[in-house]
Design an enzyme around this catalytic site. Structure first.
Site, short mmCIF file in Angstrom:
data_model
loop_
_atom_site.label_atom_id
_atom_site.label_comp_id
_atom_site.label_asym_id
_atom_site.label_seq_id
_atom_site.Cartn_x
_atom_site.Cartn_y
_atom_site.Cartn_z
N TYR A 55 32.70 56.55 46.93
CA TYR A 55 33.20 57.80 46.37
C TYR A 55 32.13 58.53 45.55
CZ TYR A 55 37.91 56.28 47.71
OH TYR A 55 39.01 55.87 48.41
N LYS A 78 34.12 43.25 52.71
CA LYS A 78 33.95 43.34 54.16
C LYS A 78 32.55 42.80 54.46
CE LYS A 78 35.42 44.78 58.23
NZ LYS A 78 36.45 44.02 58.96
N ASP A 138 40.51 43.94 55.80
CA ASP A 138 41.52 44.16 56.84
C ASP A 138 42.58 43.06 56.78
OD1 ASP A 138 39.36 42.58 57.51
OD2 ASP A 138 39.28 43.18 59.60
N ASP A 184 41.47 51.48 46.33
CA ASP A 184 42.29 52.69 46.43
C ASP A 184 43.42 52.43 47.43
OD1 ASP A 184 43.23 55.25 46.38
OD2 ASP A 184 41.41 56.20 47.13
N ASP A 233 47.54 51.19 46.55
CA ASP A 233 48.66 52.04 46.98
C ASP A 233 49.60 51.26 47.90
OD1 ASP A 233 48.05 54.20 45.50
OD2 ASP A 233 47.59 55.55 47.15
#
Ligand code: NAD
Length: 367
Positions: A144, A195, A228, A252, A256
């Site tokens: 970001y 990852k 994942d 993020d 959520d």
């Protein structure tokens, strides 16, 4: 400590409604412990735009700088939706606040009482005891904010956009420390999500986390999971986790997902801790409900104040070291919703709902 000094930024729509009740609860709780609240209220978000021309007015930033913590409501709504994206209340208030106070660690409890499992989209028999996990997200680094970040036109006329994911060891270590401290106060288990089978930053993340825990927290149980798989495992069996922690973008998304799994936004609090210490030697932080301004129910006196009240409890714990006081508030909220069965509309499930003020009155009664 005799005074708890914090900035109050109620924001828009239901923000001021639930903030009023949270302050009433905090006042009673603090009074019982012989503490006084010293609060300064300031405009933010749409209220900042309407009254001062921008979502984070300089005067509001000054109020925050003079405080030991920020209790934040929520910002935004239809009234300001036609503004350019950069000027919209959420983006133009929260991002600069994160930047100004270097709020690098976002802590979100994923807490669902057994009595509220109907609020979760998961089958209730999968989570008979409710859910109790914590998600910790790195908030100031990663893709970001990494440079270069640009959109250019190539020689062949095509457009090309670039985002850059960057992490350095010290950024990973400081969020690892937040995860470790959180896990020590809970079940002692930390799952680091990355990852590392694809991303360089994740390879560094995993190596740094392994080294940091081996050196500083060998007593904790550390595991690793690809993002994942973590997304699937969270939906399959959330309680397999104790403390989940991860980088900015993965956090993020996962936080959520966790919020949805835990059901009502009206119950979910969060903390964002900064790198600076406040005047009490605790981390400066911003504390806010996970949900938004709920324009659909604003002004009706029916919003659930629990998320704002629980955010206040998190503030007492993290920015003022008042662990017992925080726990008293959390216990009072839990008792009101579970044993007493008081419910606002969002968590009523067939019961007669109570309003925002009645809910806070009952919580105060239980204090
Ligand atoms: P929202 O979270 O405001 O509302 C989603 C649903 O949850 C609505 O049905 C709402 O009534 C309900 N809800 C949320 N909080 C509740 C509470 N305390 N009690 C009872 N019900 C509650 O999300 P949205 O509708 O997507 O967003 C509305 C506005 O809020 C938008 O402008 C958005 O940008 C803003 N927003 C702000 C923040 C923030 O300030 N941090 C976060 C998310 C959304």
């Amino acid at each position: 400590m005799s005074k708890i000094k914090f900035a109050v930024l109620p924001g828009d729509y239901i923000g001021p409604e639930v903030m009023t009740e949270a302050l009433r609860v905090l006042n009673v709780a603090a009074g019982k412990a012989g503490l006084t609240l010293e609060t300064t209220v300031a405009d933010v978000g749409g209220a900042g735009i309407d009254n001062h021309g921008k979502a984070l007015p300089d005067s509001t930033l000054d109020v925050c700088r003079a405080a030991d913590a920020i209790l934040f409501g929520s910002v935004g709504g239809p009234k300001w939706e036609s503004l350019p994206p950069k000027e919209q209340p959420e983006r133009a208030a929260l991002l600069p606040l994160r930047k100004a106070f270097n709020l690098f660690a976002n802590i979100r409890p994923g807490l669902l009482y057994a009595e509220l499992t109907d609020a979760s989209p998961l089958k209730t028999n999968r989570i008979p005891e409710g859910i109790d996990i914590v998600c910790i997200r790195e908030l100031t680094g990663g893709i970001y904010f990494g440079q270069p970040k640009s959109t250019t036109t190539l020689d062949n006329g095509e457009q090309q956009a670039i985002d850059t994911m960057v992490y350095q060891t010290s950024e990973i270590e400081r969020i690892a420390e937040v995860a470790a401290v959180t896990a020590k106060a809970r079940g002692g288990r930390v799952c680091s999500v990355d990852k590392a089978n694809v991303l360089e930053t994740s390879v560094l993340w995993r190596k740094t986390v392994i080294d940091y825990f081996a050196k500083n927290h060998p007593d904790l149980e550390l595991s690793h999971m690809y993002v994942d798989n973590a997304a699937m495992q969270l939906a399959r069996d959330p309680n397999q986790f104790d403390v989940l922690f991860t980088e900015n973008m993965f956090g993020d998304i996962l936080s959520d997902e966790m919020a949805v799994i835990c059901g009502s936004l009206g119950m979910m609090s969060s903390a964002s801790l900064g790198t600076e210490k406040n005047s009490h030697g605790h981390p400066f932080g911003l504390f806010e409900p996970a949900g938004g301004t709920a324009p659909d129910i604003a002004g009706m006196g029916v919003a659930n104040p629990c998320a704002q009240i629980l955010s206040g409890a998190m503030m007492l714990r993290y920015s003022f070291g008042q662990l017992e006081l925080a726990e008293q508030i959390e216990t009072a909220v839990r008792k009101t919703v579970t044993e007493d069965g008081l419910r606002t509309g969002d968590i009523a499930f067939g019961r007669d709902p109570v309003g925002t003020t009645a809910m806070a009155d009952a919580i105060i009664g239980n204090l």
